[in-house]
Write an enzyme that holds these catalytic residues in place. Structure first.
Site, PDB file in Angstrom:
ATOM      1  CG  HIS A  22       9.378   0.103 -41.379  1.00  0.00           C
ATOM      2  ND1 HIS A  22       8.117   0.078 -40.818  1.00  0.00           N
ATOM      3  CD2 HIS A  22       9.387  -0.848 -42.354  1.00  0.00           C
ATOM      4  CE1 HIS A  22       7.386  -0.850 -41.437  1.00  0.00           C
ATOM      5  NE2 HIS A  22       8.133  -1.421 -42.375  1.00  0.00           N
ATOM      6  CB  ILE A  53      -0.972   0.007   1.204  1.00  0.00           C
ATOM      7  CG1 ILE A  53      -0.195  -0.063   2.524  1.00  0.00           C
ATOM      8  CG2 ILE A  53      -1.973  -1.135   1.096  1.00  0.00           C
ATOM      9  CD1 ILE A  53      -1.047   0.243   3.749  1.00  0.00           C
TER      10      ILE A  53
END
Ligand code: FAD
Ligand code: NAD
Length: 466
Positions: free
Chosen positions: A445, A272
Site C-alpha cells: 500500500h 486488419i
C-alpha cells in the site's frame, strides 16, 4: 556439406531465437537462419520494441502537454523533436537486436544470414550474401513468423498507405490519419500519432473494438479513447482508397452493405491483422500443407512431417512475442527429449495504450459460451488510493472465478500500468489459485495492485473499499 546439425531453425524472431538459445544451452548443435540483416524478427525490428519506444515518448509528451499543469507543473514552450524520437527508437532496436546476436554466439549457435528453404527431409538450403549452401540436420524448426494481411484492392506504398512498418517511420505527423482496423496495432500506433497532433478516425468492420478482449473492458476502453479524441466508425468496411495530389479519399460502406461514407486523410494505416509467412519455404518437399489461412498445424510443436517442428506466429494461437518465445523454448526442450510445455490458458495479452489494457485467461463471453458457472469481482481504480494520488483513476480490474471451486478463470484490466500488473494473475492462473488466494495475499500500500486484491475480495463480496 560438412557437419550435421541437431537443429536448424528458419527464422530469427522471438520464436526462432529463443528456440536457438535453449537448444544451444541443451548442448544441441544448432543453426539459426535469418533473412533480415538483424536478428529479433518482427518483434524487435518493426513490432513490439519500436512501437513501445514511440508509445513511451509520445505518452510523456502528451502528459507534459495536457496533464502537468493540473498537477502544478509548469512547462513553457513545450515541443517535440520527431527525428530525435525516431533516433531513440532506432537505438533501442539496435541494442536489442545486437543483444540477440551476442546471445546466439554465447550459446554456440551458428547464425546464418539468408533465406532458408526446406529441401526435403533433413535438408535446408540457404541463399544468402555469402552464396548458396545446403545444411544437413536431424531437426528443422519453422519459425518464419507473419506478415501484414493485405486489404484487397488497396496497395500499401509505405508512405501514404502504410502498414505498421511504415507507420513506425512516418517523417511527419499526419494532419488526418485513418486507421483501418480497431485492433491492437491500430490503437497503439493511432495513439502515438494522435498524441503528437493527428486527428484520428478508426474504421472497423465489427461493431466493437479490440475483438477478443472482454466486452466490458473493450467498451470502457472505447469510451476512454473517444474522450482522448479518437473518432470511431464501427460496423463499416473500407471499399477502396483514392490517392489524390492533396491526400487520400477513403471510401467505406456499412458492414451490412448499407450507407456509404468517405473520409479524407493524409495517411491511412492498414492494420486488419497479420497472416502466417511461409512463402518459398519448400513445405511441399516434406509434405506439409498449411491450412486455409496459411497456418501450419502442430501437435506439441511437431508438424505432420517427422523431424519438422513449428513455433510462433506461423502456427496457431495468439500472435504474440511471448507466446512465440514460450513455444520456441519448449520446442527445443522437446527436441532434446525433455517435456517442454506451454499453458495456452495463461498467456497474457497487453494493449500498450494509455491507459493500458491487460488480460489473461477466459473472458466473460467465453465462459458464457462454455456454459460455465462463474463469479465476478470488480474494482474501479477510482477507489484505489494510489490511482487517486497519481490522478490516474480511469479503468478497472475484473476477475472471473469458478462459481463452485473459486478457481481463477480470467483477469481483465484497464488502467495505468496494468501491463506490468497482469503478471501476478498469470502466476495465479499457472498455480491454479482461487480468487481467495489473491484476496488473502498481502499487496503493498499504496499501489495500483491493491485494486487486484480488492477485485478478488469482491468475488466473495467482501471488498473493503468502494
Ligand atoms: P517473427 O518475429 O515474425 O520472426 C520471423 C523471422 O523469420 C523474421 O525475422 C523473418 O525475416 C524471418 N524469416 C521468414 N522467412 C524466412 C526464411 N525463409 N528464411 C530466413 N528467415 C526467414 N507482440 C507482443 O507480444 N507484444 C507487443 O507489444 C507486440 N507489438 C507488436 C507491434 C507491431 C507493430 C507488430 C507488427 C507486432 C507486434 N507484436 C507484439 C507481435 C509480435 O511481433 C509477433 O507475435 C512475434 O514477433 C512473433 O514471433 P515469431 O518468431 O513467430 O515471428
Ligand atoms: P487485430 O487482429 O488485433 O485487429 C484487426 C482489426 O481489424 C480487427 O478488429 C478486425 O475486426 C478489423 N478488420 C479486419 N478486416 C477489416 C476490414 N476489411 N475493414 C475494417 N476492419 C477490419 O490485428 P492487428 O491490430 O493488425 O495486429 C496484428 C497482430 O499483431 C495481432 O494478432 C496482435 O496480437 C499482434 N500485436 C500485438 C501487440 C501487443 O501485444 N501489444 C501489438 C501489436 C500487434
Amino acid at each position: 556439406m560438412s557437419e550435421v546439425y541437431d537443429v536448424v531453425i528458419i527464422g530469427g524472431g522471438p520464436g526462432g531465437y529463443n528456440c536457438a538459445i535453449r537448444a544451444g544451452q541443451l548442448g544441441l548443435k544448432t543453426a539459426c537462419i535469418e533473412s533480415r540483416k538483424t536478428l529479433g524478427g518482427t518483434c524487435l525490428n518493426v513490432g513490439c520494441i519500436p512501437s513501445k519506444a514511440l508509445l513511451h515518448t509520445s505518452e510523456l509528451y502528451e502528459a507534459a502537454a495536457k496533464d502537468f499543469e493540473g498537477m502544478g507543473i509548469k512547462v513553457d514552450g513545450l515541443s517535440y523533436d520527431l527525428p530525435k524520437m525516431m533516433e531513440g527508437k532506432a537505438e533501442a532496436v539496435k541494442g536489442l537486436t545486437e543483444g540477440v546476436a551476442f546471445l546466439l554466439k554465447k550459446n554456440k549457435v551458428d547464425h546464418i544470414r539468408g533465406k532458408g528453404r526446406i529441401a526435403g527431409k533433413g535438408k535446408v538450403e540457404v541463399d544468402g550474401p555469402d552464396g548458396k549452401q545446403t545444411l544437413e540436420t536431424k531437426n528443422i524448426v519453422i519459425a518464419t513468423g507473419s506478415e501484414v494481411t493485405p486489404l484487397p484492392g488497396v496497395e500499401i506504398d509505405e508512405e501514404r498507405i502504410v502498414s505498421s512498418t511504415g507507420a513506425l517511420e512516418l517523417s511527419a505527423v499526419p494532419k488526418k490519419l485513418v486507421l483501418i482496423g480497431a485492433g491492437v496495432i491500430g490503437l497503439e500506433l493511432g495513439s502515438v500519432w494522435r498524441r503528437l497532433g493527428a486527428e484520428v478516425t478508426v474504421v472497423e468492420y465489427l461493431d466493437r473494438i479490440l475483438p477478443g478482449i472482454d466486452g466490458e473492458i473493450a467498451k470502457q476502453s472505447q469510451r476512454i479513447f473517444k474522450k482522448q479524441g479518437f473518432s470511431f466508425e464501427l460496423a463499416r468496411k473500407v471499399t477502396g482508397i483514392d490517392k489524390t495530389d492533396s491526400g487520400l479519399t477513403i471510401a467505406t460502406e456499412a458492414a451490412d452493405g448499407g450507407k456509404e461514407k468517405s473520409f479524407e486523410a493524409d495517411v491511412a494505416i492498414v492494420c486488419i491483422g497479420r497472416r502466417p509467412y511461409t512463402d518459398g519455404l519448400g513445405l511441399e518437399t516434406v509434405g506439409i500443407e498449411p491450412d486455409k489461412r496459411g497456418f501450419i498445424a502442430n501437435d506439441h510443436f511437431q508438424t505432420s512431417a517427422e523431424g519438422v517442428w513449428v513455433v510462433g506466429d506461423c502456427t496457431h494461437g495468439p500472435m504474440l512475442a511471448h507466446k512465440a518465445e514460450d513455444e520456441g523454448t519448449a520446442c527445443a526442450e522437446r527436441i532434446a527429449g525433455k517435456a517442454g510445455h506451454v499453458n495456452y490458458d495463461a498467456i497474457p495479452g497487453v494493449v500498450y495504450t494509455h491507459p493500458e489494457i491487460a488480460s489473461v485467461g477466459a473472458t466473460e463471453e467465453q465462459l458464457k459460451e462454455q456454459g460455465r458457472k462463474y463469479k465476478t469481482g470488480k474494482f474501479s481504480f477510482m477507489a484505489n488510493s494510489r490511482a487517486r494520488a497519481n490522478h490516474e483513476t480511469d479503468g478497472m480490474v475484473k476477475l472471473l472465478a469458478d462459481a463452485e471451486t473459486d478457481e481463477l478463470l480470467g483477469a481483465h484490466m484497464i488502467g495505468k500500468g496494468v501491463g506490468e500488473m497482469i503478471a501476478e494473475l498469470c502466476l495465479a492462473l499457472e498455480f491454479r489459485a482461487a480468487s481467495e488466494d489473491i484476496a488473502r495475499t498481502s499487496h503493498p500500500h499504496p499501489t495500483m495492485t491493491e485494486a487486484i486484491r480488492q477485485a478478488a475480495m469482491g468475488v466473495e463480496g467482501w471488498t473493503m473499499q468502494a
